[in-house]
Design a protein around this motif. Structure first.
Motif, short mmCIF file in Angstrom:
data_model
loop_
_atom_site.label_atom_id
_atom_site.label_comp_id
_atom_site.label_asym_id
_atom_site.label_seq_id
_atom_site.Cartn_x
_atom_site.Cartn_y
_atom_site.Cartn_z
N TYR A 164 -4.13 -2.95 -7.96
CA TYR A 164 -2.94 -3.85 -8.49
C TYR A 164 -2.97 -4.86 -7.63
O TYR A 164 -2.52 -4.84 -5.70
CB TYR A 164 -1.86 -3.44 -8.74
N GLY A 179 4.40 1.65 -4.28
CA GLY A 179 4.14 0.70 -5.44
C GLY A 179 5.30 0.54 -5.96
O GLY A 179 5.97 0.81 -6.01
N ASN A 227 -5.81 -7.24 -11.04
CA ASN A 227 -6.54 -6.15 -10.86
C ASN A 227 -8.34 -5.94 -10.62
O ASN A 227 -8.53 -6.86 -12.42
CB ASN A 227 -6.21 -5.10 -11.62
N GLN A 250 1.02 -1.73 0.24
CA GLN A 250 0.09 -0.11 0.20
C GLN A 250 0.83 1.47 -0.51
O GLN A 250 0.70 2.70 -0.57
CB GLN A 250 -1.07 0.40 1.03
N PRO A 261 -2.23 4.02 -14.77
CA PRO A 261 -1.82 3.79 -13.74
C PRO A 261 -3.67 3.53 -12.88
O PRO A 261 -4.35 4.17 -13.39
CB PRO A 261 -1.65 5.13 -13.73
N GLY A 262 -3.56 3.78 -12.18
CA GLY A 262 -4.22 3.91 -10.74
C GLY A 262 -4.13 2.83 -9.52
O GLY A 262 -3.07 2.12 -9.33
N THR A 263 -5.20 2.57 -8.01
CA THR A 263 -5.61 1.81 -7.27
C THR A 263 -5.69 0.11 -8.06
O THR A 263 -6.02 -0.08 -8.67
CB THR A 263 -5.84 2.59 -6.11
N GLU A 320 2.01 4.50 -10.76
CA GLU A 320 1.23 5.62 -10.58
C GLU A 320 2.41 6.36 -11.79
O GLU A 320 2.97 5.47 -12.30
CB GLU A 320 2.29 6.32 -9.51
N PHE A 329 -2.05 -2.66 -3.67
CA PHE A 329 -0.82 -1.00 -4.70
C PHE A 329 -1.55 -0.42 -5.69
O PHE A 329 -2.61 -0.61 -6.67
CB PHE A 329 0.08 -1.89 -4.50
N GLU A 330 -0.73 0.60 -5.69
CA GLU A 330 -1.13 1.52 -6.87
C GLU A 330 0.63 1.33 -7.91
O GLU A 330 1.34 1.50 -7.47
CB GLU A 330 -1.28 3.18 -6.22
N THR A 369 5.53 2.46 -10.20
CA THR A 369 4.80 3.65 -11.61
C THR A 369 4.63 2.75 -12.77
O THR A 369 5.35 1.63 -13.20
CB THR A 369 6.50 4.69 -12.17
N ASN A 370 4.33 3.05 -13.60
CA ASN A 370 4.16 2.82 -15.15
C ASN A 370 5.31 3.12 -16.12
O ASN A 370 5.66 2.82 -16.67
CB ASN A 370 3.24 3.56 -15.25
#
Length: 178
Positions: A93, A27, A54, A24, A89-91, A117, A114-115, A29-30
């Motif tokens: 995952y 996370g 997800n 949490q 990107p998002g929450t 970003e 996790f996210e 990055t993309n």
């Protein structure tokens, strides 16, 4: 009898893979390779397959296998982006450790949600040498001041200046024989 069942349930959760990163508060990055860290006990399965999921189908319609036959005794690895790149990107995952790529439902461990970003990091050149006799003029018409070979942007393609690979190679080959 109930005590034995509770003891068995506690022992089962105490043993086994535990994914500690991502989580949490840490996370991904993309962009680029991302870290995965876990703990295990010696009796755990030796090889694992790492799968990204997800429950939000708008972000990720199907689970994505990130790495197969990972040596579980390592305790950490980095996973590269899928061929189509990281998902949006998002929450929400979650990483699953599964027994094999042909059975994504045989889950050994699951990360906390996790996210992923949006990355704000711009990839840099990994080459420290310079290219002589070539112009690295990019699509915008600007010429970089350090005159280095463009770096890899994480998906296997040259980035930064848009210089064709043949142009860069043609400039390097004579320098090797000088």
């Amino acid at each position: 009898m109930r005590f034995a069942a509770v003891l068995l349930a506690v022992a089962t959760t105490a043993l086994g893979y535990t994914i500690t990163t991502p989580n949490q508060s840490a996370g991904w990055t993309n962009q680029g390779a991302q870290p995965v860290v876990w703990s295990r006990v010696a009796s755990d399965r030796e090889n694992i397959t790492i799968v990204l999921t997800n429950s939000n189908a708008a972000l990720m319609p199907t689970p994505q296998v990130l790495a197969a036959l990972v040596d579980g005794s390592l305790g950490n690895t980095t996973v590269n982006p899928p061929s189509a790149g990281w998902p949006s990107p998002g929450t929400g995952y979650i990483l699953n450790f599964v027994t094999e790529v042909t059975n994504l439902n045989a889950i050994l461990a699951q990360s906390p949600p996790f996210e992923i970003e949006l990355s704000t990091v711009v990839p840099t050149s990994t080459r420290t040498g310079t290219v002589t006799g070539a112009s690295n003029t990019g699509a915008s018409g600007s010429t970089p001041t350090d005159n280095t070979v463009p770096g890899n942007n994480g998906n296997g393609a040259l980035s930064s200046f848009g210089a064709p690979v043949a142009l860069v190679a043609a400039a390097l080959v004579p320098a090797l024989f000088a």
